[in-house]
Enzyme design. Structure first.
Site, PDB file in Angstrom:
ATOM      1  N   ALA A 122     -64.414  12.533 -43.906  1.00 11.50           N
ATOM      2  CA  ALA A 122     -63.554  12.648 -45.213  1.00 11.50           C
ATOM      3  C   ALA A 122     -62.106  13.172 -44.719  1.00 11.50           C
ATOM      4  O   ALA A 122     -61.927  13.762 -43.691  1.00 11.50           O
ATOM      5  CB  ALA A 122     -64.040  13.817 -46.094  1.00 11.50           C
ATOM      6  N   ARG A 124     -60.045  15.020 -45.313  1.00 10.58           N
ATOM      7  CA  ARG A 124     -59.768  16.372 -45.481  1.00 10.58           C
ATOM      8  C   ARG A 124     -60.004  17.091 -44.038  1.00 10.58           C
ATOM      9  O   ARG A 124     -59.848  18.222 -43.658  1.00 10.58           O
ATOM     10  CB  ARG A 124     -60.058  17.392 -46.278  1.00 10.58           C
ATOM     11  CG  ARG A 124     -61.825  17.310 -46.759  1.00 10.58           C
ATOM     12  CD  ARG A 124     -62.002  18.135 -47.758  1.00 10.58           C
ATOM     13  NE  ARG A 124     -63.715  18.200 -48.053  1.00 10.58           N
ATOM     14  CZ  ARG A 124     -64.233  17.035 -48.572  1.00 10.58           C
ATOM     15  NH1 ARG A 124     -63.379  16.076 -49.025  1.00 10.58           N
ATOM     16  NH2 ARG A 124     -65.578  16.934 -48.612  1.00 10.58           N
ATOM     17  N   TYR A 125     -60.943  16.103 -43.119  1.00 12.84           N
ATOM     18  CA  TYR A 125     -61.439  17.106 -42.095  1.00 12.84           C
ATOM     19  C   TYR A 125     -60.910  16.122 -40.794  1.00 12.84           C
ATOM     20  O   TYR A 125     -60.930  16.804 -39.851  1.00 12.84           O
ATOM     21  CB  TYR A 125     -63.006  16.661 -41.979  1.00 12.84           C
ATOM     22  CG  TYR A 125     -63.896  17.203 -43.134  1.00 12.84           C
ATOM     23  CD1 TYR A 125     -63.584  18.732 -43.340  1.00 12.84           C
ATOM     24  CD2 TYR A 125     -64.570  16.685 -43.706  1.00 12.84           C
ATOM     25  CE1 TYR A 125     -64.296  19.307 -44.331  1.00 12.84           C
ATOM     26  CE2 TYR A 125     -65.353  17.153 -44.675  1.00 12.84           C
ATOM     27  CZ  TYR A 125     -65.221  18.764 -45.143  1.00 12.84           C
ATOM     28  OH  TYR A 125     -66.088  19.199 -45.989  1.00 12.84           O
ATOM     29  N   ILE A 126     -60.112  15.144 -40.972  1.00 13.72           N
ATOM     30  CA  ILE A 126     -59.648  14.596 -39.799  1.00 13.72           C
ATOM     31  C   ILE A 126     -58.102  14.802 -39.802  1.00 13.72           C
ATOM     32  O   ILE A 126     -57.200  14.853 -40.763  1.00 13.72           O
ATOM     33  CB  ILE A 126     -59.985  13.086 -39.672  1.00 13.72           C
ATOM     34  CG1 ILE A 126     -59.558  12.249 -40.913  1.00 13.72           C
ATOM     35  CG2 ILE A 126     -61.597  12.923 -39.573  1.00 13.72           C
ATOM     36  CD1 ILE A 126     -59.931  10.745 -40.910  1.00 13.72           C
TER      37      ILE A 126
END
Length: 907
Positions: A122, A124-126
């Site tokens: 997602a 928001r994580y990378i």
């Protein structure tokens, strides 16, 4: 309209007509507007910078946020939405695609895997930031043209000033309304080299290079224009006799889709595999395990023929230029991109020159102002106008060398100089600064005057700074054409009802013929002398009284049919030999003269052109004296199937019996090796390896020291590390010089191959051992060049006659030390002369009959002469002889061991 108006009131009708709106034209405009929007603003990249609008906005947002640190992709997506009129999902997907190309975005976290097809985490994580390459070539705000964003709140670039053929490096794909584009990615270094060649006025060629690597055939690339095609293959190697390893995959596929296609082909019976292991991580590794007895070489070809291990990509070069879609080839794209880069470099140089000249002008005025103490002239002035006038008057005697007039703005800038700076003014440093500025101005003018050379140096600097690790991944090779019928697994059984004239795969109660596949052609001969070739089916009628049925091999020039037939009722008998190389499927061919009641008396199918001897027995009729004599098919010429043949007798034939099994009447087959496609062929392409009989073998040696001999097959694949490929002569020893890792010395060994069917390694087990030289001459000579010792003369080169140096020993022997001195290099010299002994022609050749069903050996017969002048090519009891007279003769069929799978041998 009035409520009380009469129904047919003219005023009411006129009002209703005014209320109607025709929408036909509106729909037409709407569709055109929509199509134009999709083409220009979504699907097709621009030639100026190689970006689609969403990609351009992502790069602009990344630049706006750039502070050297990573940013959450979700944050970048939010910033991009200030410029992009669509949702966050489309932006995030586009950004992941850019990041996976590993060129413009420096990524952190799980961005997915193009090899396995796994998606990115997602947003928001990378995290992401601009790469150093992107900062170097994509942005230059001073020469960027700006426009308002879709809502008018922000400014965004019309095009980014990209100084590199980025479109060709990344590739592009998009589907618009009424058209699409598919520009394949190309190699980073090759693009730079091509740009340099274009600037130098030289020709260049561009070919795709895929991040998934693989092997590509660009013979029909057509410069990336419509109608072109690129064939891409996975890299498949043989790990051992029962295992294949796939280490690279075709572009556009992933390991999951590739494995699915292999499993589907296995389920359909096209290939036969045991299991598949997917060990892919950073690199592709798919292990394909084969059942015992399945040919690895043939399976490799079958994987290319029936699975996604080979794909075809059709490029379509469509780009946006001047707000219009334009079709063009990749060479023209590169030329335009390179010319545009030169224009951008010129614009940057012109801006830089103007800035440097302004700096020189300001520094010169400052020096005049301080050195001549003009600032004292303003002490008595009480008004601002007076100050400006006093300074202008003071500067006038000293401004003759300036390159432009002094403006009021220049004087105002002088008044802003602080007293502290005036007090610390260093004349030498000021002059040094002016000299540096003048040097840079002269250098910039030189670059502008020699713009092409400057652009070439710019590209070379890009290659130097960013080219490491970007070498070509896809190997360019010419592919051989794979015939599906030759590599498909025989996944079904063929049966025949000879009397009723039916063949098919569903006739399980009738006679079994051979294993076959559902794409094979079947050749059938009947007692009445007719022939038909038809596709395999569940049940097909071909004609009553079938005497021979087999799988037909296309363009087979070696299978020879021997036939004796009676020409009509009471007519003479004829003998003929023929091949079947061309046909029309399902057409009935008459091999006799066509007279009624013609009948085949004897028939055999001979896969290697064998010519047997038969005994003709006549019926007692009238005053015939000779009722029995021998007929040798070797005396009959091979002609076309329509030939009438030679007359055997005018009298009635009682029976025809096989007397002696035949030897091949065909010459040994010449085999060539085509280095381009790395395959064997019999068509004269490449290097001639020699003339081969069915018993002859190829000698293969690779750089790892693996030695083996094989029976040549057209389906064979070869190790890219192969160093020797030649016809094997069992009596000729091989000589090797190798480095022994444990002793750390060079050793010499000479040996014969004693186990032709076994692959053996001639090196020792130490991991540092390696093969230096291998000689296949009878009497090889090697030259040893020694290393020069410090302070000493180089030792003279040593010539070694390997035949005298060491005797022939076993293949596993260690051998003798070559020398204890340090060796610089070892060279092969011309071998000593050697005359091969003449081969004696075979007079009596023992021929072993085919083994019976129970595996017991048949009787042995002795052939008293070698027929056709090529008796050495005979079938020495290998089960390849013709069938018995008067019957169908099983020779010529495709039935072999291993479930009927044909091994594709040349003979």
């Amino acid at each position: 309209m009035e409520e009380n108006a009469p129904p047919n009131d003219p005023n009411q009708q006129e009002a209703e007509q005014e209320a109607l709106t025709r929408v036909t034209g509106m729909y037409k405009d709407w569709f055109l507007d929509y199509a134009s929007y999709v083409i220009l603003e979504r699907a097709v990249p621009a030639i100026e910078d190689g970006f689609k609008p969403v990609q351009r906005r992502i790069m602009h947002a990344l630049k706006e946020m750039d502070d050297g640190r990573y940013n959450k992709v979700a944050n970048v997506v939010g910033q991009t939405m200030q410029y992009h009129p669509h949702g966050d999902a489309s932006i995030a997907d586009a950004m992941v695609q850019i990041g996976q190309k590993d060129l413009l975005i420096d990524t952190q976290g799980n961005w997915g895997n193009i090899l396995t097809g796994d998606g990115a985490a997602a947003s928001r994580y990378i995290e992401a930031r601009l790469s150093k390459f992107a900062l170097e070539v994509v942005f230059s705000p001073k020469i960027t043209e700006w426009q308002l964003s879709y809502d008018g709140r922000k400014k965004e670039p019309v095009h980014l000033p990209v100084k590199f053929p980025l479109l060709l490096a990344q590739g592009a794909e998009g589907i618009a309304v009424g058209l699409s584009t598919k520009i394949l990615p190309h190699n980073f270094i090759e693009l730079i080299d091509a740009s340099i060649k274009h600037l130098q006025g030289k020709r260049f060629k561009l070919y795709p290079d895929f991040p998934t690597a693989g092997i590509i055939d660009i013979g029909n690339y057509n410069d990336g224009e419509r109608g072109g095609k690129v064939r891409v293959r996975a890299r498949i190697a043989q790990q051992d006799k029962n295992t294949l390893v796939i280490s690279e995959i075709p572009y556009g596929t992933n390991t999951s889709s590739l494995i699915d296609s292999i499993l589907k082909a296995n389920d359909k019976g096209k290939i036969k595999i045991k299991k598949i292991e997917d060990n892919t991580a950073a690199e592709v590794e798919i292990l394909v395990h084969l059942p015992s007895g399945i040919s690895p070489d043939k399976t490799i070809d079958a994987l290319y023929a029936f699975t996604a291990c080979e794909t075809s990509i059709s490029p379509l070069g469509c780009i946006i230029e001047d707000n219009k879609p334009v079709f063009m080839g990749v060479s023209e794209m590169l030329r335009r991109s390179t010319d545009h880069t030169v224009e951008l470099l010129q614009a940057e140089l012109e801006i830089l020159l103007g800035e440097l000249q302004e700096q020189w002008h300001a520094a010169s005025l400052e020096r005049i102002f301080i050195e001549n103490r003009i600032y004292r002239d303003i002490e008595e002035e009480e008004t601002w106008e007076g100050v400006i006038a006093a300074i202008g008057k003071g500067l006038k005697p000293h401004t003759g060398h300036l390159r432009r007039e002094v403006t009021e703005e220049d004087i105002v800038r002088l008044t802003e100089i602080r007293i502290k700076r005036i007090s610390r003014f260093d004349l030498d440093k000021a002059q040094e600064h002016l000299d540096n500025l003048e040097k840079r101005i002269a250098e910039t003018k030189h670059h502008l005057a020699h713009l092409t050379d400057y652009a070439i140096d710019y590209f070379r600097e890009l290659k130097k700074n960013f080219g490491a690790g970007r070498e070509r991944k896809s190997e360019i090779r010419v592919f051989d054409e794979i015939e599906a019928t030759k590599v498909v697994i025989r996944n079904t059984k063929l049966y025949v009802n000879r009397e009723e004239g039916f063949i098919g795969t569903s006739l399980r109660k009738d006679e079994y013929v051979t294993d076959c596949s559902d794409i094979d052609d079947i050749i059938v001969f009947t007692k009445s002398g007719q022939m038909m070739i038809t596709r395999v089916d569940s049940k097909t009628f071909v004609g009553k009284n079938i005497i021979h049925v087999a799988v037909y091999k296309k363009k087979d020039k070696r299978t020879t049919y021997n036939m004796i037939y009676k020409d009509g009722r009471g007519g003479p008998s004829y003998v003929k030999r023929f091949n079947v190389t061309a046909f029309t499927r399902d057409k009935l061919y008459d091999l006799t003269t066509g007279k009624a009641q013609s009948e085949v008396l004897y028939f055999t199918a001979n896969p290697n052109g064998e010519a047997e001897v038969v005994t003709v027995n006549l019926r007692q009729s009238g005053s015939i004296k000779k009722l029995k004599w021998d007929l040798d098919f070797a005396d009959v010429m091979i002609k076309g199937r329509n030939a009438k043949g030679n007359i055997v007798t005018k009298y009635p034939v009682k029976r025809i019996e096989l007397k002696e099994k035949g030897l091949s009447t065909l010459k040994p087959r010449k085999i060539w090796f085509d280095e381009t496609v790395q395959r064997l062929n019999v068509d004269g392409r490449g290097e001639l390896l020699g003339q081969f009989t069915p018993e002859d073998r190829l000698l293969i040696v690779n750089q790892k020291g693996d030695v083996k001999t094989v029976i040549p097959e057209l389906t064979m694949h070869f190790d890219p590390n192969m160093i020797v490929l030649e016809k094997w002569k069992p009596e000729k020893p091989l000589s090797a010089i190798y480095w022994e890792g444990e002793k750390e010395l060079f050793y010499v060994k000479r040996f014969l191959i004693e186990n032709p069917d076994k692959e053996e390694n001639i090196l020792t087990d130490h991991p540092d051992s390696y093969l230096e030289k291998l000689f296949t001459d009878y009497r090889p000579v090697a030259e040893v060049v020694f290393t020069k010792k410090r302070g000493q003369e180089r030792k003279p080169n040593l010539e070694v006659n390997l035949e005298e140096f060491i005797a022939v020993k076993g293949i596993t022997a260690m051998g003798n030390q070559l020398t204890r001195e340090k060796v610089l290099e070892i060279n092969a010299l011309a071998p000593l002369p050697y005359e091969e002994p003449e081969k004696k022609e075979a007079r009596d050749i023992e021929v072993v009959d085919e083994q019976d069903v129970d595996g017991k050996p048949g009787s042995k017969e002795t052939v008293k002469k070698a027929s056709g002048g090529s008796g050495n090519d005979g079938d020495s009891g290998k089960g390849r002889g013709p069938g018995s007279g008067g019957g169908s003769g099983n020779a010529g069929g495709d039935e072999t061991k291993n479930g009927g799978e044909s091994q594709g041998t040349l003979f």
